[in-house]
Design an enzyme around this catalytic site. Structure first.
Site, PDB file in Angstrom:
ATOM      1  N   ASP A   1     -10.445   2.832   5.522  1.00 11.31           N
ATOM      2  CA  ASP A   1     -10.686   1.390   5.403  1.00 11.31           C
ATOM      3  C   ASP A   1     -12.165   1.060   5.613  1.00 11.31           C
ATOM      4  O   ASP A   1     -12.583  -0.073   5.360  1.00 11.31           O
ATOM      5  CB  ASP A   1      -9.845   0.632   6.446  1.00 11.31           C
TER       6      ASP A   1
ATOM      7  N   GLN B   1      -3.908  -1.844  10.223  1.00 13.99           N
ATOM      8  CA  GLN B   1      -3.789  -3.092   9.463  1.00 13.99           C
ATOM      9  C   GLN B   1      -4.232  -4.296  10.299  1.00 13.99           C
ATOM     10  O   GLN B   1      -3.702  -4.533  11.385  1.00 13.99           O
ATOM     11  CB  GLN B   1      -2.340  -3.285   8.987  1.00 13.99           C
TER      12      GLN B   1
ATOM     13  N   LYS C   1       0.846  -1.211   0.000  1.00  5.46           N
ATOM     14  CA  LYS C   1       0.000   0.000   0.000  1.00  5.46           C
ATOM     15  C   LYS C   1       0.876   1.253   0.000  1.00  5.46           C
ATOM     16  O   LYS C   1       0.595   2.210  -0.734  1.00  5.46           O
ATOM     17  CB  LYS C   1      -0.937  -0.016   1.224  1.00  5.46           C
TER      18      LYS C   1
END
Ligand code: NAD
Length: 305
Positions: free
Chosen positions: A117, A94, A50
């Site tokens: 997200d 994450q 990413k």
């Protein structure tokens, strides 16, 4: 029959080119803060990927890594600092975190306006109610975009999702049953009975279980569209490092049975990353609506206006 491959790498590259044009219209490129806990190889890989794609687009990244034993309080304090930092447009925690409860608290501690997200309960609620203005989780959003790119109809068709996680299966089930996609959705999980017969009834099968060879040839009806979300590392001496990446489906066998199939790697993975970049651009555009290019955001495609 040989399945047409759904080339996520190619579609993602086109999306990223569009984002370059959108970024060029903004007063500043987005800045994403990444938080990672522990040294899980997959998490390291995902964050690294990413950050690399962000860099290529001119998106700034900040990465903070904490040890596996970190106190929840430390993480919540870090997130609170990022929430009030005007330089940071997007925050990504994450997964996986040390426990499911820890993960829930961390997701809920992110400012919903920076939750690129899409896992904050507020954004999840907007998704569940089909209301615009939130952030849609990247992997489900990427899967919908991939189906759209190949003009695969979802309307009225039976979509079977294997996996009910917060990251993939659950938000995907909401997106697919929304008034934008109109699929009939069945969600299976590790306690589901009759997995084989449910999977066989799918027009569109999405497997997000994280189990190599879970979906075998005789489980899938001919002509099914199969989206393989799984990213599994399996021992294979013929590959550098003695491991190779594979999905949940028996790819060589299904290639001759489905109408469409995603490869692993090169299918859903690049779409997930592209959707993160899109959400980050969207976060800045919401701050500067006058600088928004007229490319329609995904919400308008998935949901009724
Ligand atoms: P998870 O472990 O949180 O959830 C897995 C789900 O699969 C659970 O709901 C579980 O009940 C179900 N499941 C497990 N075994 C099953 C079985 N035998 N039968 C039926 N259901 C079963 O995992 P996750 O975070 O949702 O990730 C799933 C997979 O997708 C992993 O391989 C992960 O690496 C991959 N993933 C890929 C991307 C991408 O961008 N390609 C993004 C996220 C996750």
């Amino acid at each position: 029959m040989v399945a047409e491959l759904l080339d996520g790498k190619r579609v993602a590259a086109e999306i990223l080119e569009g984002l370059r044009r959108r970024i060029a219209c903004l007063p500043h490129p987005p800045c994403i803060a990444f938080l990672r806990i522990g040294e899980n190889a997959a998490s390291r890989f995902y964050v690294g990927r990413k950050v690399a794609v962000a860099k290529d687009l001119g998106i700034r990244s900040i990465v903070e890594v904490f040890p596996e034993q970190v106190a929840e309080k430390t993480i919540l304090e870090q997130l609170s600092r990022w929430n009030s930092d005007g330089e940071i447009d997007g925050i990504l925690v994450q997964a996986p975190l040390p426990s499911r409860e820890f993960q829930r608290s961390a997701f809920a501690a992110v400012d919903p306006a920076k939750d690129v997200d899409g896992f904050h309960p507020y954004n999840f609620g907007l998704l569940a109610q089909e209301r615009p203005g939130g952030f849609i989780p990247c992997t489900p959003k990427g899967i919908l975009r991939l189906l759209e790119a190949y003009a695969i109809p979802t309307d009225g068709r039976h979509a079977v999702i294997v996996g009910r996680s917060l990251i993939v299966g659950r938000p995907l089930s909401l997106l697919l049953q929304s008034h934008g996609a109109n699929a009939t959705v069945t969600v299976c999980h590790s306690r589901s009975q009759q997995l084989r017969s449910i999977v066989r009834s799918a027009d569109i099968l999405i497997s997000a279980a994280g189990q190599p060879n879970l979906i075998l040839e005789d489980m899938v009806a001919e002509g099914t569209t199969v989206v393989d979300v799984g990213q599994n590392s399996v021992p294979d001496e013929t590959f550098p490092g003695g491991h190779r990446l594979c999905g949940d489906v028996d790819f060589p066998a299904l290639r001759h049975r489905c109408s469409h199939l995603t490869p692993v790697p090169g299918g859903v993975g690049p779409m997930t990353v592209a959707m993160l970049m899109e959400n980050a651009v969207e976060a800045v555009e919401r701050k500067f609506p006058g600088n928004r290019r007229n490319d329609p955001p995904i919400e308008q495609k998935c949901f009724p206006s």
